[in-house]
Each structure stands twice: as structure tokens, then as C-alpha cells.
Design a protein around this motif. Structure first.
Motif, mmCIF file in Angstrom:
data_model
loop_
_atom_site.group_PDB
_atom_site.id
_atom_site.type_symbol
_atom_site.label_atom_id
_atom_site.label_comp_id
_atom_site.label_asym_id
_atom_site.label_seq_id
_atom_site.Cartn_x
_atom_site.Cartn_y
_atom_site.Cartn_z
ATOM 1 N N ASP A 58 29.175 45.804 10.421
ATOM 2 C CA ASP A 58 29.184 44.699 9.462
ATOM 3 C C ASP A 58 28.132 43.683 9.851
ATOM 4 O O ASP A 58 27.369 43.900 10.794
ATOM 5 N N THR A 59 28.084 42.585 9.156
ATOM 6 C CA THR A 59 26.999 41.627 9.412
ATOM 7 C C THR A 59 27.024 41.103 10.835
ATOM 8 O O THR A 59 25.981 40.907 11.442
ATOM 9 N N ALA A 60 28.236 40.870 11.368
ATOM 10 C CA ALA A 60 28.319 40.343 12.728
ATOM 11 C C ALA A 60 27.739 41.358 13.713
ATOM 12 O O ALA A 60 26.960 41.007 14.605
ATOM 13 N N TRP A 63 24.050 41.586 13.369
ATOM 14 C CA TRP A 63 23.412 40.398 13.930
ATOM 15 C C TRP A 63 23.279 40.507 15.446
ATOM 16 O O TRP A 63 22.224 40.227 16.012
ATOM 17 N N VAL A 64 24.340 40.973 16.115
ATOM 18 C CA VAL A 64 24.310 41.051 17.581
ATOM 19 C C VAL A 64 23.237 42.052 18.030
ATOM 20 O O VAL A 64 22.477 41.786 18.963
ATOM 21 N N ARG A 67 19.824 40.573 17.377
ATOM 22 C CA ARG A 67 19.500 39.513 18.328
ATOM 23 C C ARG A 67 19.060 40.101 19.660
ATOM 24 O O ARG A 67 18.187 39.570 20.335
ATOM 25 N N GLY A 90 20.359 47.893 4.557
ATOM 26 C CA GLY A 90 20.519 46.693 3.745
ATOM 27 C C GLY A 90 21.000 45.517 4.578
ATOM 28 O O GLY A 90 20.545 44.384 4.408
ATOM 29 N N LEU A 91 21.904 45.809 5.500
ATOM 30 C CA LEU A 91 22.431 44.751 6.363
ATOM 31 C C LEU A 91 21.315 44.115 7.179
ATOM 32 O O LEU A 91 21.182 42.889 7.230
ATOM 33 N N HIS A 94 19.176 41.674 5.360
ATOM 34 C CA HIS A 94 19.703 40.305 5.259
ATOM 35 C C HIS A 94 19.508 39.533 6.556
ATOM 36 O O HIS A 94 19.237 38.339 6.560
ATOM 37 N N ILE A 95 19.693 40.242 7.668
ATOM 38 C CA ILE A 95 19.602 39.570 8.964
ATOM 39 C C ILE A 95 18.184 39.063 9.205
ATOM 40 O O ILE A 95 17.977 37.956 9.692
ATOM 41 N N CYS A 98 17.602 35.924 7.562
ATOM 42 C CA CYS A 98 18.278 34.818 8.234
ATOM 43 C C CYS A 98 17.453 34.342 9.407
ATOM 44 O O CYS A 98 17.293 33.151 9.643
ATOM 45 N N GLU A 99 16.896 35.299 10.169
ATOM 46 C CA GLU A 99 16.156 34.957 11.381
ATOM 47 C C GLU A 99 14.939 34.108 11.057
ATOM 48 O O GLU A 99 14.511 33.291 11.857
ATOM 49 N N GLN A 101 14.775 31.761 9.044
ATOM 50 C CA GLN A 101 15.143 30.373 8.763
ATOM 51 C C GLN A 101 15.230 29.563 10.064
ATOM 52 O O GLN A 101 15.502 30.122 11.125
ATOM 53 N N PRO A 102 15.002 28.258 9.968
ATOM 54 C CA PRO A 102 15.169 27.424 11.152
ATOM 55 C C PRO A 102 16.642 27.398 11.579
ATOM 56 O O PRO A 102 17.516 27.739 10.789
#
Lengths: 376, 267
Positions: A58-60, A63-64, A67, A90-91, A94-95, A98-99, A101-102
Motif C-alpha cells: 500500500d502507499t505506506a 513510501w518506506v 525512501r 501506479g503507487l 504517486h510517491i 509527493c517527494e 513537494q517541499p
């Protein structure tokens, strides 16, 4: 499909392979996050993050993993994902967005800063509030002056209707409460004065305190709670429905149409209510005097007449229109300050009641000072 | 402190067939007035289902019934293979973490910032570290197309469109399997509505969501809905637009062949 998520590292020649597998979702991510943070390749290794065995993501989770890759890149390693599943692309898309962005600026709770912040903010708000209320007062006075010059512009029907709402409809509650206060005051007074054999002075106590202060103050507080709040809620609801804006758009002054009739009605009605409250209180007191002091009605009245100067009555009644004005001003002001939502109507109504009771008591104190100066 | 309910990622695997939501014989009554009289409805995995109907036909009531805000007078409701009315509190809470709901005007908690709003479900259901929680929140904020500054704002400071996006971010906080949207494009301008449609479609595809949306917006229906459930005569008729057009019901014909519909189809 395994329930848990796993992450393992193994060297592959000069490379380091990070093997992510299993479930990478909010349910498993807390533990994985710690392991991911601990990954530290030795210098010169290039890292391949292998996602072929990842089941649920999932998104979390995404994201990990993302990162991790960015951190390794930042530390100077070569780092890439390999075998990203189609359904996971696709996920990551999106990430990446997000990255770019400030970082998000979330305000942390800081007790001392919060305290000073709020103190300063509230003081400043109070100053603004005072200014705004004075401005409203001025605007109202100007409108009133304009309306008095052309009395036809005053809405008499509206004034009479409001007089009924704030005056006649308030009579049961005002009467009952002041009657009871008269009873209580007499009972307590008699109880104490009896010890000195001065029961008869209960009548003085009741008469003077009720006519000068208690009667009108009780009335003002009941009216502030009953009609001040109603003014704020009525006008506030009209504000939410954009009715007030519609009036302005039609060239009608909402102060003239909404505020003046309410204010005039309350100013006219309040002295009458004050008188009525005085009478109800005295009747309550008389009843209690007859029961507990064994006085006859005649004796009560004689004592009252000799103990209470006429001025005591006028001291109470003079205050009534001033209280009425303050209550109407505060109620209407807060009603017009309503913005946007129904929640705002509730907040402003509460404020109207608190502020008008506050103002009534402050004004009462000012009157006391003035009266004691001129010796009444 | 209450233990966060455990998420079971395998829940979805237990559903053998394709229906993630299954309603059978649902009856809703308000006093003497019957709104739904034996509604049957299957929502398939991964589809976008639009729910339409005239006013008073109980579109929102149907949605509220599925998510358990309203107890129907009769009928069964299965979500992800579980009978929602037979669950105990813990199970029902766990099930709720598998769906997200976007209410009409976002229904954001007005005393919390947007970021705090998104963190509410995360705090309730997970034990993420504060740092990771912030990062995940930021992902959600940008995912729904909000600028990151919006995270520290209160709902009152946002426009209607931004509130809807923030509400969607909160609905998606737990990466649910199903998302319910109540009139997602109502009150948005055509460009904002089209963008929102796009957003829902792209999130639905990348996150593999099943979407149930109550809507009146013909453009949304055509643009993003796979199938449409029409509430007529206290029952539900489901199908794609061509399938529905074959039905000879005056309301359906009026709805899909009226001047507004023709304009929407034409574009």
C-alpha cells in the motif's frame, strides 16, 4: 502469500541485494520501517532493491521502500528497484509526485510558546473586538438618527412584534423567578435579623435591595439569556442563509431593518419588565413576610412605605433602558458577525449571552458609583 | 489506551467470488414510508459503481445502510464476505478500516488541521511512529492533489473543492479496499468536477479500489463509472449505460435521454 513482511540483505558480488517480500502495508510497516532504516551498505556497493516477492503493497509500504532508495542515493550509493510489479507501478508514481513537494510544515505543540501565543492573540482580539463594537455602536447611532428624522422608515409592525416576543412572552419566566428570589431574600433576611429582634427591618432589606438592584438585574440577566441570544441566533441564521447579503444587495440597510426594531422594542419593554419584576419580587417577599414574620399585609405595606424612598424605585428603573440597549447591541452585533456555518451561529450566540451579562453587571457597577457620588 | 485493532491483509483473499459488497432484500422504512423494499445489489471488485435516483429515492440512505450508520428493517448486507449485522464490536471496527467514506462536504473535523484529520484513522488503527505517520500523511495529501501547505490549514480555511480532496485523503488514509463517495462532485465547478473525476479514476486504478459513488453528475457517470445502479420503484436496477437504455422505464429513459444527458453524451 505470507502474512508478514520481510526484508533481507545479501551480498551479490560487489552488489548488495535488498530482498523485500511478503506484505508491506500499514499493518506490518512499523516493524519493517525500523529494519529498513538500519540498512547500511558498505562503501562502493551498488544496491538493488528486489520487489519480486512483495505481495500486498500500500502507499505506506511503497513510501518506506521509496525512501530507502532515496536515502541510499543521497548517501552516494547506486540504488535501484528491480522487478516492480505492474500493479505496484501506479503507487510509486504517486510517491514520486509527493517527494517532489517541499516538506510539510506541521506545527508542534509547545506549551510555553502556545501560552504566549494565545495570550497575545487573545489580547489583540479583545482590542479589535472593542473597536469593532464601538464602530457598530456608531453605525447604529447614525442609522437611528436617520430613522428618527424620518420616522416613517421605522418598521412599527416589526417593533410591536418584537415587543411581544421579548416583553410579553418573557413575563412568565421573569415573574416566576423574581417572585422566588423575593421569597428567598425575605426568608434569609428574616432568619438573620430575628437574632437582633429586628425582623421588621426585613421589609427594608427587601424593598431597597429589590427595587434598587435585584429586580432589574435579575430581569436584565434573564433577558440577556433569553432575548440577547435570540437576537444573535435570528440574525446569525439570516447571515448564514445570505439573507443579510441579499438585503445589502437590494440597497436595504440591515441595521435599520434588523437591529433598530429589536433595540427599540427592548428599550421600550425593559422598564416595564423591570417594574413588573419589582412587583413580583415584592409580592413574593410580602407572602413570605406574612408567613414567617407574622406581619399583616397592612403592616408590611406601611413599613415598606416608610422605609423605601421613591428614589430607590427610580434608581432601578433608570438603569433598565441602558441595560436593554447593551443587551440588544451585543446580541445584534454578534448575530451580524456570524460567518459561514451553523457552528458559527452557536458560537456567536454563546458569546452574545456571556458578553451581554458581563456588560450588564459592569454597567450596574458604574451606575452604583455614579449614584453614590450624587448621594442617592 | 485501547489497542489498535489489527489489520488483516488477508481478509480480501477470503472472498471467493467477485462481489465485495452484496445486499439481499434490504428494506428501509421511515415511519409509514418505505424507501427501499427488497434491494438486491452486488458490487464487483475493482469497479466504479455510480448510484443514481430521483430525490427521495434513498441514495444516501442506501450508502449509510451499507456502511452501518443505519440499521435496515430487513435484509442482509455482506461487505468483503462478512455479514455486517452479525459482527461484534471488534470485528465491525476492523471491517471499518477496510473502507473509506467521503461525505458530501468532506465532513472534516473542524477543530483539526487537514494533516491531523488524515492522522485520525492512522492513530486509531495503526501504531506508526510519529515520523512515519507524518510521512504517510504527506503522501496522502499530495496524492489527492493538494499542495503540502494545505496540510497545516484548518478546514474552514479551504475552498469547497479542497475540502473534498482533503476528505478523500482522510478516506484513503488506511488504503482501504472500498471507497464510498457521497456526491463527490456536487458544488464543484465543471473544471474542478472533471479534475476530481480524473483523480478518483486514477487513484482507483493505481490503488485497485472499489468505488461506490452516489452522484447526480451525468458527466461523472459517463466518465468514470463502470456500472450504474438506478434506484427506481424502491428497488435497484444495475447495468452499464447501454444496458440501462434498453430498459423501458420512463424514469431511466428520461434520465439518460433528457436534454442534459444528450449534452453529456455528446461531448
Amino acid at each position: 502469500m505470507s502474512l508478514a513482511g520481510n526484508i533481507e540483505t545479501r551480498p551479490d558480488g560487489s552488489n548488495l541485494i535488498v530482498d523485500a517480500s511478503g506484505t508491506w502495508t500499514l499493518a506490518t510497516i512499523s516493524g519493517l520501517d525500523k529494519q529498513v532504516r538500519a540498512i547500511a551498505p558498505s562503501s562502493g556497493q551498488s544496491v538493488s532493491i528486489d520487489l519480486r516477492n512483495v505481495g500486498l503493497l500500500d502507499t505506506a509500504g511503497a513510501w518506506v521502500l521509496f525512501r530507502l532508495r532515496e536515502r541510499l542515493k543521497g548517501e552516494g550509493f547506486q540504488a535501484e528497484f528491480s522487478h516492480v510489479g505492474d500493479s505496484h507501478e501506479g503507487l510509486f508514481h504517486h510517491i514520486v509526485e509527493c517527494e517532489e513537494q517541499p516538506p510539510m510544515n506541521l506545527q508542534k505543540f509547545h506549551p510555553f510558546r502556545r501560552l504566549t501565543d494565545r495570550t497575545g492573540y487573545q489580547s489583540y482580539q479583545m482590542w479589535l473586538e472593542t473597536k469593532a463594537m464601538l464602530a457598530f455602536f456608531g453605525e447604529m447611532m447614525l442609522t437611528a438618527a436617520g430613522a428618527l428624522l424620518r420616522p416613517r422608515r421605522l418598521k412599527f409592525t416589526s417593533i410591536v412584534s418584537h415587543m411581544e416576543q421579548v416583553g410579553i412572552n418573557a413575563m412568565p419566566i421573569v415573574g416566576l423567578l423574581t417572585f422566588l428570589v423575593g421569597v428567598v431574600l425575605t426568608f434569609q433576611g428574616a432568619d438573620q435579623l430575628r437574632r437582633f429582634g429586628a425582623e421588621i427591618f426585613t421589609v427594608n432589606l427587601l424593598g431597597i435591595s429589590f427595587l434598587r438592584e435585584t429586580g432589574i438585574l435579575m430581569t436584565a440577566i434573564i433577558i440577556a439569556g433569553r432575548s440577547g441570544s435570540a437576537f444573535a441566533a435570528q440574525i446569525g441564521t439570516m447571515k448564514v442563509n445570505e439573507e443579510v447579503d441579499a438585503m445589502r444587495a437590494l440597497g436595504i440597510n440591515p441595521i435599520e431593518l434588523l437591529v433598530l426594531p429589536r433595540t427599540i422594542a427592548l428599550i421600550l419593554v425593559m422598564p416595564l419588565l423591570g417594574f413588573y419584576a419589582d412587583m413580583a419580587g415584592l409580592v413574593g417577599g410580602a407572602l413570605m413576610a406574612v408567613i414567617s414574620l407574622d406581619l399583616s399585609i397592612g403592616q408590611f405595606l406601611t413599613q415598606l412605605q416608610s422605609a423605601v424612598p421613591m428614589w430607590s424605585f427610580w434608581v432601578g428603573i433608570i438603569k433598565a433602558p441602558v441595560f436593554a440597549f447593551a443587551i440588544a447591541l451585543v446580541g445584534c452585533y454578534n448575530g451580524l458577525k456570524v460567518e459561514g456555518s451553523a457552528e458559527s451561529v452557536g458560537r456567536m450566540t454563546t458569546r452574545a449571552v456571556v458578553q451581554s451579562i458581563f456588560l450588564v453587571i459592569v454597567i450596574d457597577a458604574v451606575f452604583s458609583v455614579i449614584f453614590s457620588f450624587i448621594g442617592i | 489506551m485501547a489497542q489498535p485493532a489489527r489489520l488483516e491483509p488477508t481478509l480480501e483473499a477470503r472472498v471467493e467470488d467477485d462481489a465485495v459488497i452484496r445486499l439481499r432484500g434490504v428494506v428501509n422504512r421511515f415511519g409509514p414510508q418505505t424507501v427501499h423494499d427488497g434491494v438486491d445489489l452486488d458490487v464487483r471488485r475493482g469497479e466504479v459503481l455510480g448510484v443514481v435516483g430521483g430525490s427521495g429515492t434513498g441514495k444516501s440512505v442506501l450508502m449509510r445502510t451499507i456502511i452501518g450508520l443505519r440499521e435496515p428493517q430487513a435484509g442482509t448486507i455482506e461487505v468483503l464476505g462478512r455479514d455486517t449485522r452479525a459482527l461484534d464490536n471488534a470485528q465491525s471496527k476492523e471491517l471499518r478500516s477496510h473502507w473509506g467514506v467521503l461525505f458530501q462536504d468532506g465532513a472534516l473535523f473542524s477543530s483539526l488541521t487537514v494533516a491531523e484529520n488524515i492522522m485520525v484513522p492512522l492513530k486509531e488503527y495503526t501504531n506508526l511512529s510519529p515520523r512515519l505517520m507524518e510521512e504517510v500523511t504527506k503522501v496522502k495529501v499530495t496524492m489527492v492533489g493538494l499542495p503540502v501547505e494545505a496540510g497545516s490549514k484548518y478546514p474552514g480555511q479551504l475552498s469547497g473543492g479542497m475540502r473534498k480532496r482533503a476528505g478523500l485523503a482522510r478516506a484513503l488514509a488506511l488504503d482501504p479496499a472500498i471507497v464510498f463517495l457521497d456526491e463527490p462532485t456536487a458544488g464543484l465547478d465543471p473544471i474542478g468536477a472533471a479534475n476530481f473525476d480524473q483523480l478518483i479514476r486514477s487513484l482507483q486504478q493505481s490503488l485497485g479500489l472499489t468505488v461506490v459513488m452516489v452522484t447526480h453528475d451525468l458527466d461523472s457517470l459517463i466518465a468514470i463509472c463502470d456500472r450504474i445502479a438506478v434506484l427506481i420503484d424502491k428497488k435497484v436496477v444495475v447495468g452499464t449505460i447501454p444496458e440501462l437504455l434498453k430498459l423501458d422505464h420512463p424514469w431511466i429513459q428520461e434520465y439518460f435521454r433528457g436534454p442534459r444527458a444528450r449534452a453529456a453524451f455528446g461531448s
